[in-house]
Design an enzyme around this catalytic site. Structure first.
Site, short mmCIF file in Angstrom:
data_model
loop_
_atom_site.label_atom_id
_atom_site.label_comp_id
_atom_site.label_asym_id
_atom_site.label_seq_id
_atom_site.Cartn_x
_atom_site.Cartn_y
_atom_site.Cartn_z
N HIS A 275 -8.92 -3.46 -8.86
CA HIS A 275 -9.44 -2.97 -7.57
C HIS A 275 -10.29 -4.10 -6.98
O HIS A 275 -9.78 -5.18 -6.71
CB HIS A 275 -10.22 -1.68 -7.85
CG HIS A 275 -10.63 -0.88 -6.65
ND1 HIS A 275 -10.18 -1.11 -5.38
CD2 HIS A 275 -11.48 0.19 -6.55
CE1 HIS A 275 -10.72 -0.23 -4.55
NE2 HIS A 275 -11.54 0.56 -5.24
N HIS A 314 0.16 -3.60 -3.94
CA HIS A 314 -0.81 -2.60 -3.50
C HIS A 314 -0.18 -1.23 -3.65
O HIS A 314 1.03 -1.08 -3.46
CB HIS A 314 -1.18 -2.84 -2.03
CG HIS A 314 -2.47 -2.20 -1.66
ND1 HIS A 314 -2.56 -0.89 -1.31
CD2 HIS A 314 -3.73 -2.69 -1.63
CE1 HIS A 314 -3.82 -0.60 -1.06
NE2 HIS A 314 -4.55 -1.67 -1.25
N ASP A 370 -7.32 -9.33 -1.24
CA ASP A 370 -8.09 -10.16 -2.16
C ASP A 370 -7.50 -11.53 -2.40
O ASP A 370 -8.13 -12.38 -3.04
CB ASP A 370 -8.20 -9.45 -3.52
CG ASP A 370 -9.18 -8.30 -3.42
OD1 ASP A 370 -10.21 -8.48 -2.76
OD2 ASP A 370 -8.90 -7.24 -3.99
N1 ACO Z 1 2.16 -9.01 -10.35
C1 ACO Z 1 3.35 -8.79 -10.97
N2 ACO Z 1 4.00 -7.62 -10.96
C2 ACO Z 1 3.43 -6.60 -10.30
C3 ACO Z 1 2.22 -6.76 -9.63
C4 ACO Z 1 1.56 -8.01 -9.66
N3 ACO Z 1 0.43 -8.21 -9.05
N4 ACO Z 1 1.88 -5.59 -9.04
C5 ACO Z 1 2.86 -4.74 -9.33
N5 ACO Z 1 3.81 -5.36 -10.09
C6 ACO Z 1 5.06 -4.78 -10.56
C7 ACO Z 1 4.86 -3.84 -11.73
O1 ACO Z 1 4.98 -4.51 -12.97
C8 ACO Z 1 5.96 -2.85 -11.50
O2 ACO Z 1 7.17 -3.42 -11.92
P1 ACO Z 1 8.31 -2.53 -12.65
O3 ACO Z 1 8.64 -1.45 -11.66
O4 ACO Z 1 9.41 -3.46 -12.94
O5 ACO Z 1 7.65 -1.96 -13.87
C9 ACO Z 1 6.05 -2.72 -9.99
O6 ACO Z 1 5.58 -3.99 -9.50
C10 ACO Z 1 5.23 -1.60 -9.41
O7 ACO Z 1 3.87 -1.79 -9.82
P2 ACO Z 1 2.86 -0.67 -10.15
O8 ACO Z 1 1.92 -1.18 -11.20
O9 ACO Z 1 3.57 0.62 -10.43
O10 ACO Z 1 2.11 -0.51 -8.78
P3 ACO Z 1 0.78 0.29 -8.57
O11 ACO Z 1 0.87 0.88 -7.22
O12 ACO Z 1 0.49 1.21 -9.69
O13 ACO Z 1 -0.33 -0.87 -8.64
C11 ACO Z 1 -1.83 -2.56 -8.07
C12 ACO Z 1 -0.94 -1.42 -7.54
C13 ACO Z 1 -2.78 -2.02 -9.14
C14 ACO Z 1 -2.67 -3.07 -6.90
C15 ACO Z 1 -0.92 -3.66 -8.66
O14 ACO Z 1 -0.04 -4.14 -7.66
C16 ACO Z 1 -1.73 -4.80 -9.25
O15 ACO Z 1 -2.12 -4.72 -10.43
N6 ACO Z 1 -1.98 -5.91 -8.47
C17 ACO Z 1 -2.78 -7.01 -8.94
C18 ACO Z 1 -4.25 -6.64 -8.87
C19 ACO Z 1 -4.75 -6.67 -7.43
O16 ACO Z 1 -4.52 -7.60 -6.67
N7 ACO Z 1 -5.51 -5.60 -7.08
C20 ACO Z 1 -6.14 -5.51 -5.76
C21 ACO Z 1 -5.57 -4.37 -5.00
S1 ACO Z 1 -6.26 -4.33 -3.40
C22 ACO Z 1 -7.75 -3.68 -3.64
O17 ACO Z 1 -8.06 -2.93 -4.52
C23 ACO Z 1 -8.75 -4.06 -2.72
#
Ligand code: ACO
Length: 436
Positions: A275, A314, A370
């Protein structure tokens, strides 16, 4: 599926195949049904009734809100109806704060009064300095500020009266006013520097920069470009509807706890790397990659799921995060003053690859807010430990707007989700000596 006779009505027909019974449930605005309407679906009269299972609330609306609108597919973000790019370009953080809290943009005199109120509540009780003095020199700034916010509840015991709108407003002003002071004091502790007290004639962000970076009696003049850039970043971070920390704020506040205690909980939720801790994680990732040459190997690791590309992806944006494009423009302006952040080349190359490779395209992985904010903060002289704090300062407004809306909503009660119990069947206690 056959006709039910209900075609054309704004209802949902459900047939329970266990019993053959039919149910008709109202559809509210936006394709939503009330989860409680499922409760009538039972096999036996004394059953609990049906409920929805939704870990992480991925498909559950917890409130009707008028504050922030996001269309993740189209990359739209609006506060109280106003597009984020117009607010970032033409407004200030305190004006946007008023908008988020009150629902309308202020008139000039309303804004003047609001700015005056915030400006004259920036001081914190001296004992907060004593509290911060108890932390180790290398204590993480976010941990310190979370503790400082929580401690404020003990300085304002009257804040417990959350049903009184005047009492509530007083705490809202105090929190918006004191967050930069707490953040600056945490930073000065980390640097081993004496605190710089708020200067009431400066703007919200200029005062913050002054408390952070002024050394000795030398007049510190924050660059107007950096002052404005920080204000824009604050506008972009002010609210983001029902995210993890806003939900924490609402859930904690639903027990009618005081806003300082609730807000320290929201801040803790923000702290996590998935987050608000993501901007810090982005910088650490870019530093670890080190050079453009190392990017292909890093990206292979991401595809093998050994790494996460921080600052990408996201839960709601499945297009370019509109805040990310504004931040990218702001970054260029900041770098003209501070000099180019050398990590920018790595960031740009990562973005280029991510926007062109199937792995990222298929998963809608675009830069989020971010990805570039950390590069700006670093160029402005902030250590990475301050990044989540820089997120928490403006988000305080969003948390408070969400908290206020929750308290005024007659449909809200103490938050209390259900569970599906999948643990042990009932069994008798076994004395310790008799256990296998
Ligand atoms: N890098 C690589 N792969 C990713 C990423 C990433 N940053 N984000 C998602 N994926 C992949 C997952 O592995 C998943 O792949 P799969 O379907 O083959 O298993 C798919 O994309 C879907 O991802 P989820 O984890 O289900 O997406 P979710 O909506 O639960 O997560 C989140 C969203 C937590 C923001 C995620 O994208 C993440 O961890 N990003 C990196 C951390 C980040 O930048 N957070 C800031 C968010 S903005 C904020 O809070 C202000």
């Amino acid at each position: 599926m056959g006709e039910t006779g209900n075609e054309g009505k704004n209802t949902l027909s459900i047939r329970d195949n266990r019993t053959g019974r039919d149910y008709e449930i109202d559809i509210l605005e936006g394709n939503v049904i009330r989860a409680m309407d499922l409760r009538q679906i039972k096999v036996q009269d004394d059953d609990f009734g049906m409920m929805a299972y939704d870990p992480a609330f991925t498909n559950t609306a917890s409130t009707r809100s008028t504050i922030t609108y996001i269309d993740g597919g189209k990359g739209i973000l609006r506060y109280r109806g106003y597009p984020i790019d117009q607010l970032a370009e033409r407004s200030t953080h305190l004006e946007v704060s008023y908008l988020l809290l009150k629902g309308e943009l202020p008139t000039q005199s309303q804004l003047d009064d609001f700015v005056q109120e915030v400006t004259f509540h920036t001081y914190v009780h001296e004992n907060i300095t004593g509290l911060f003095g108890a932390f180790r020199h290398d204590a993480h700034a976010m941990g310190m500020v979370i503790s400082g916010v929580s401690a404020l509840s003990t300085f304002y015991p009257g804040a417990k009266d959350v049903e009184d709108p005047d009492v509530r407003w007083q705490q809202i002003i105090r929190l918006i006013a004191k967050m930069p002071t707490l953040a600056a004091f945490a930073y000065r502790h980390h640097r081993g520097l004496p605190d710089v007290y708020p200067e009431n004639e400066l703007s919200y962000t200029a005062n913050f920069l002054n408390m952070l970076f002024r050394i000795g009696t030398r007049e510190y003049q924050p660059s107007p470009v950096l002052e404005r850039a920080l204000d824009i970043l604050f506008i972009l971070h002010a609210d983001h509807e029902q995210n993890c920390s806003a939900t924490a704020m609402r859930v904690i506040g639903s027990s009618k706890t005081d806003p300082y205690s609730a807000l320290s909980g929201a801040m803790s939720a923000l702290y996590g790397p998935l987050h608000g801790g993501a901007n810090e994680a982005v910088l650490r990732m870019l530093e670890r990659i080190g050079s453009v040459d190392n990017i292909p190997a890093f990206m292979e690791g991401v595809k093998r799921r050994e790494e996460r590309l921080m600052g990408f992806g996201h839960r709601v944006y499945k297009a370019y995060d509109p805040r990310a494009s504004i931040i990218k423009r702001t970054a260029d302006e900041v770098f003209e003053v501070t000099g180019r952040n050398p990590l920018l080349d790595i960031a740009l190359e990562l973005e280029k690859i991510a926007l062109n490779e199937d792995f990222f395209i298929e998963r809608n992985l675009y830069p989020n807010v971010d990805f570039y904010s950390g590069l700006i903060y670093q160029a402005m002289g902030f250590p990475v430990e301050m990044f989540p704090v820089l997120f928490a300062i403006p988000r305080t407004v969003g948390w408070l707007a969400q908290w206020q809306e929750m308290l005024d909503d007659p449909e809200q009660k103490i938050a209390r989700p259900r569970q599906i119990f999948v643990g042990a069947e009932p069994r008798d206690f076994v004395q310790i000596g008799d256990r296998g």
